[in-house]
Design an enzyme around this catalytic site. Structure first.
Site, PDB file in Angstrom:
ATOM      1  N   HIS A  59       0.830  -1.213   0.000  1.00 56.61           N
ATOM      2  CA  HIS A  59       0.000   0.000   0.000  1.00 56.61           C
ATOM      3  C   HIS A  59       0.859   1.255   0.000  1.00 56.61           C
ATOM      4  CE1 HIS A  59      -3.131  -2.805   0.844  1.00 56.61           C
ATOM      5  NE2 HIS A  59      -2.680  -3.089   2.053  1.00 56.61           N
ATOM      6  N   HIS A 217      -6.572  -4.804  -1.642  1.00 56.26           N
ATOM      7  CA  HIS A 217      -5.783  -6.032  -1.601  1.00 56.26           C
ATOM      8  C   HIS A 217      -5.959  -6.863  -2.848  1.00 56.26           C
ATOM      9  CE1 HIS A 217      -6.426  -5.078   2.745  1.00 56.26           C
ATOM     10  NE2 HIS A 217      -5.114  -5.169   2.669  1.00 56.26           N
ATOM     11  N   ASP A 524      12.647   7.854 -43.261  1.00 52.85           N
ATOM     12  CA  ASP A 524      12.377   8.878 -42.249  1.00 52.85           C
ATOM     13  C   ASP A 524      11.009   9.510 -42.539  1.00 52.85           C
ATOM     14  OD1 ASP A 524      13.113  11.008 -40.230  1.00 52.85           O
ATOM     15  OD2 ASP A 524      12.748  12.204 -42.036  1.00 52.85           O
TER      16      ASP A 524
HETATM   17  P1  ADP Z   1       9.159  14.786 -32.802  1.00 58.45           P
HETATM   18  O1  ADP Z   1      10.461  14.055 -32.799  1.00 58.45           O
HETATM   19  O2  ADP Z   1       9.216  16.028 -31.990  1.00 58.45           O
HETATM   20  O3  ADP Z   1       7.988  13.896 -32.521  1.00 58.45           O
HETATM   21  P2  ADP Z   1       7.974  14.980 -35.439  1.00 58.45           P
HETATM   22  O4  ADP Z   1       7.452  13.603 -35.340  1.00 58.45           O
HETATM   23  O5  ADP Z   1       7.010  16.107 -35.520  1.00 58.45           O
HETATM   24  O6  ADP Z   1       9.017  15.300 -34.308  1.00 58.45           O
HETATM   25  O7  ADP Z   1       8.912  15.103 -36.705  1.00 58.45           O
HETATM   26  C1  ADP Z   1       9.924  14.160 -36.917  1.00 58.45           C
HETATM   27  C2  ADP Z   1      10.668  14.549 -38.180  1.00 58.45           C
HETATM   28  O8  ADP Z   1      11.348  15.758 -37.981  1.00 58.45           O
HETATM   29  C3  ADP Z   1      11.728  13.531 -38.518  1.00 58.45           C
HETATM   30  O9  ADP Z   1      11.182  12.512 -39.318  1.00 58.45           O
HETATM   31  C4  ADP Z   1      12.749  14.365 -39.273  1.00 58.45           C
HETATM   32  O10 ADP Z   1      12.484  14.356 -40.658  1.00 58.45           O
HETATM   33  C5  ADP Z   1      12.506  15.765 -38.788  1.00 58.45           C
HETATM   34  N1  ADP Z   1      13.617  16.243 -37.981  1.00 58.45           N
HETATM   35  C6  ADP Z   1      13.905  15.944 -36.722  1.00 58.45           C
HETATM   36  N2  ADP Z   1      15.003  16.604 -36.305  1.00 58.45           N
HETATM   37  C7  ADP Z   1      15.410  17.370 -37.352  1.00 58.45           C
HETATM   38  C8  ADP Z   1      16.476  18.301 -37.576  1.00 58.45           C
HETATM   39  N3  ADP Z   1      17.345  18.597 -36.623  1.00 58.45           N
HETATM   40  N4  ADP Z   1      16.552  18.891 -38.770  1.00 58.45           N
HETATM   41  C9  ADP Z   1      15.680  18.612 -39.753  1.00 58.45           C
HETATM   42  N5  ADP Z   1      14.643  17.745 -39.601  1.00 58.45           N
HETATM   43  C10 ADP Z   1      14.522  17.127 -38.426  1.00 58.45           C
END
Ligand code: ADP
Ligand code: MG
Length: 548
Positions: A59, A217, A524
């Site tokens: 608890h 519990h 990405d």
């Molecule tokens: P978070 O990581 O804040 O969740 P988002 O999901 O909104 O960000 O965006 C992610 C995208 O941001 C990545 O796929 C990448 O393309 C871009 N990104 C992240 N860091 C950078 C950076 N330093 N410069 C350019 N693009 C970036």
């Protein structure tokens, strides 16, 4: 093993010792492991009434967490969900009780009643004055002759503790404890069962259901109810408590049963403020984890009438860190935004071609939301699509406000919109991109050069270069190819985005925390968004020169 424990049998002794290590010497334990697990104050001279409580472990922070000046003098810790032995309770009583006597605060479970009760008898045989009160605040089982003791016990600890600390005699402290017990009511609700160390987790509560009226519990609640929201959860809990609550001001105690997040607990507190009982709740203790049931993802609500005595005793300062304090429950100030966050809006103006282009870009991003989220979920936190789509939706709504006829103003206005509506890395990067493009456009660069200047600024601020596995890998080639038309830009962006899927080590963004093998073959999400945008634009497009 699903929890950070070692051997099942050592859980409580190891936890008590770990707890004591950070108590700064304020607390100690009696020798007597493994059977006697008693935490006591080290600054105790037996001159005042001693307050002893305890029961099974599991608890936490109750009960050891409430030992200290102004609350408990000693806590007797049993094994997980098991009452401590008579000897353990007796050891605690003998250690802390002087001439002023001792009050035992016991929750109404058979094992605790018997062990604490017999220990009290034996202590009396030693010539000590020992009173015992039984807490039975749970209203879940209305037909039970004596209800269970749950989180309302904290009110008894605090009020009896404050009076004892103030030097009141045993009868006064006991009478006050009895008044609290007679007036406090509690009920709990949970979305899941708890995990008892060493036992497989019972899968009793189906998804979409909650259990109402549970003890602490792991025992099943009185009924399973359909769960829809925090609002409805509080409404159901309040509905069960209401028949037991007399008119007049109340103190609420909002207790985390162990596994609810702070975020959830705050939402529940807000719902309490909107509930039918809100007007009566004048003070609140918590939300906080006080009387938990291991990792149960639930909460309990206790209510006690506010009296002068309760108010004074609840507010008295205490040493134990686990007591969250009591605070007025009600309104808070909402301060006006500082100047400067509401910039002068540019004059809206019309430009059919640009309006159409922006709308199409936005629709493409909105349609790609789920796909981009899925990509981000594999290498980040799963929100790139939503971040972009949310921004796109608000940009569509802003179309009538935009200075479409003036490219410089338009770039800046888009940058401003994005900075207001987009969170996440992609949001702020795109806001920087358009703001810088606006500045470049103001100094006479053409529309593609201006975008190039925006990208340059994103590289400076964000620190990512081509090859680092970000949207830059698609944006750089796309903007380079843009003078040859949208088709060329789309092909270049696609090549760049697909290239990110081959980069084994991300150097920017969240993906840089992800191991190489989990990145393999996954584009990405930011770069993919750029590629999709150019591809879809060029597929339906005759807009190679939209800005002119
Ligand atoms: P978070 O990581 O804040 O969740 P988002 O999901 O909104 O960000 O965006 C992610 C995208 O941001 C990545 O796929 C990448 O393309 C871009 N990104 C992240 N860091 C950078 C950076 N330093 N410069 C350019 N693009 C970036
Ligand atoms: Mg993300």
């Amino acid at each position: 093993m699903t929890q950070f424990f070692n051997a099942k049998d050592a859980v409580v002794t190891e936890a008590v010792d770990g707890f004591l290590r950070s108590a700064g010497g304020r607390l100690a334990r009696l020798d007597g492991y493994p059977h006697i697990k008693v935490v006591v104050r080290t600054d105790w001279d037996r001159s005042k009434v001693a307050i002893v409580s305890g029961g099974g472990s599991g608890h936490e922070p109750a009960h050891a967490g409430f030992v200290g000046q102004g609350m408990l003098t000693a806590a007797v810790c049993g094994d997980v969900f098991a009452s401590p032995s008579v000897d353990a309770v007796l050891a605690a009583i003998l250690n802390v009780t002087g001439k002023a006597g001792c009050l035992l605060i016991v929750k109404n479970y058979t094992g605790d009643r018997l062990n604490f009760g017999l220990a009290a008898e034996r202590a009396r045989a030693f010539g000590l004055t020992v009173n015992m009160v039984i807490v039975d605040d749970d209203v879940a089982l209305p037909d039970l002759p004596r209800a269970r003791g749950v989180a309302g016990t904290l009110f008894v600890h605090k009020i009896a503790g404050a009076l004892a600390e103030a030097g009141e005699d045993l009868e006064t402290v006991t009478a006050a404890a009895r008044r609290v017990i007679a007036s406090v009511v509690s009920i709990g609700m949970s979305l899941d069962t708890c995990t008892i160390p060493g036992s497989p987790k019972e899968d009793r509560i189906k998804s979409g259901y909650a259990e109402l009226g549970l003890g602490i519990h792991g025992e099943a609640g009185v009924e399973q109810v359909v769960f829809t929201s925090a609002r409805q959860a509080i409404a159901q809990v309040v509905e069960r408590l209401a028949p037991h609550v007399k008119p007049g001001p109340q103190v609420a105690l909002l207790n985390n049963l162990g596994g609810a997040t702070h975020l959830e607990m705050s939402v529940l507190a807000e719902e309490l403020a909107r509930s039918s009982i809100a007007d009566q709740v004048k003070w609140i203790v918590g939300p906080a984890a006080m009387m938990t049931s291991l990792d149960m993802q639930g909460f309990s609500l206790s209510l006690m009438p506010l009296t002068k005595e309760a108010e004074r005793c609840l507010m008295a300062p205490v040493a134990p860190w686990a007591w969250p304090g009591v605070n007025p429950f009600g309104d808070f100030a909402v301060l006006p935004l500082p100047d400067g966050l509401t910039p002068i809006q540019p004059m809206p103006s019309a430009h059919a071609g640009r309006r159409n282009l922006i709308a199409r870009c936005c629709n493409i991003l909105i349609a790609a939301e789920a796909d981009l989220n899925a990509l981000d979920a594999r290498t980040g936190d799963g929100d790139t699509g939503s971040t972009l789509a949310t921004a796109a939706r608000s940009l569509v709504k802003a179309l009538d406000r935009l200075p479409l006829a003036d490219l410089t103003q338009l770039y800046r206005a888009i940058g401003m919109e994005l900075s207001q509506t987009m969170g996440g890395s992609s949001g702020v990067l795109l806001a920087i991109f358009f703001t810088a493009a606006g500045d470049a456009s103001a100094s006479g660069r053409d529309w593609i050069e201006a975008l190039g200047a925006g990208l340059e600024r994103v590289r400076q601020v964000g620190g990512a270069e081509p090859g680092d596995r970000t949207m830059i890998d698609a944006l750089v080639p796309a903007l380079e190819a843009l003078p040859q038309g949208l088709g060329a830009a789309a092909r270049a962006a696609r090549e760049g985005a697909d290239f990110t899927g081959t980069i084994r080590r991300a150097k920017a963004g969240r993906a840089s925390y992800i191991s190489e093998d989990r990145l393999r073959g996954i584009n990405d999400p930011g770069a993919e968004a750029v590629a999709l945008l150019f591809e879809k634009l060029s597929a339906g497009a005759d807009l190679a020169q939209p800005a002119e």
